[in-house]
Motif scaffolding. Structure first.
Motif, PDB file in Angstrom:
ATOM      1  N   ALA A   1       2.025   9.422  -5.821  1.00 43.37           N
ATOM      2  CA  ALA A   1       2.590  10.727  -5.479  1.00 43.37           C
ATOM      3  C   ALA A   1       3.680  11.115  -6.476  1.00 43.37           C
TER       4      ALA A   1
ATOM      5  N   ALA B   1       0.838  -1.203   0.000  1.00 39.83           N
ATOM      6  CA  ALA B   1       0.000   0.000   0.000  1.00 39.83           C
ATOM      7  C   ALA B   1       0.871   1.250   0.000  1.00 39.83           C
ATOM      8  N   GLN B   2       1.925   1.232   0.783  1.00 34.66           N
ATOM      9  CA  GLN B   2       2.834   2.373   0.827  1.00 34.66           C
ATOM     10  C   GLN B   2       3.495   2.576  -0.537  1.00 34.66           C
TER      11      GLN B   2
ATOM     12  N   GLN C   1       2.255   1.796  -3.439  1.00 39.34           N
ATOM     13  CA  GLN C   1       1.255   2.341  -4.349  1.00 39.34           C
ATOM     14  C   GLN C   1       1.086   3.843  -4.119  1.00 39.34           C
ATOM     15  N   GLN C   2       1.056   4.246  -2.859  1.00 35.16           N
ATOM     16  CA  GLN C   2       0.945   5.672  -2.547  1.00 35.16           C
ATOM     17  C   GLN C   2       2.156   6.444  -3.069  1.00 35.16           C
TER      18      GLN C   2
END
Length: 71
Positions: free
Chosen positions: A32, A24-25, A27-28
């Motif tokens: 960004a 998830a990190q 993907q973020q």
């Protein structure tokens, strides 16, 4: 990120949770970075490597369990 000995100490559930968190990190970070460049784009590479380490440990455990079902 945790080193190899720290990963071996994690339970199977904690390992799965860590994988989900890292993915998830990642993907973020990718989103960004697509919107505006990251200050440190090496974080993308480090995140991919962390996910790979976690998945490798999970695969190692699954293979070990498949070859030694009695344990």
């Amino acid at each position: 990120m945790k080193n190899k000995t720290d990963l071996k100490g994690l339970s199977a559930e904690a390992l799965k949770e860590q994988i989900k968190t890292e993915q998830a990190q990642g993907q973020q970070l990718r989103f960004a970075h697509a919107i505006s460049p990251l200050e440190n784009p090496a974080r993308l590479k480090a995140n991919r490597k962390n996910v790979a380490r976690l998945l490798t440990e999970q695969t190692r455990r699954n293979n070990e369990q498949a070859t030694n079902p009695a344990q």
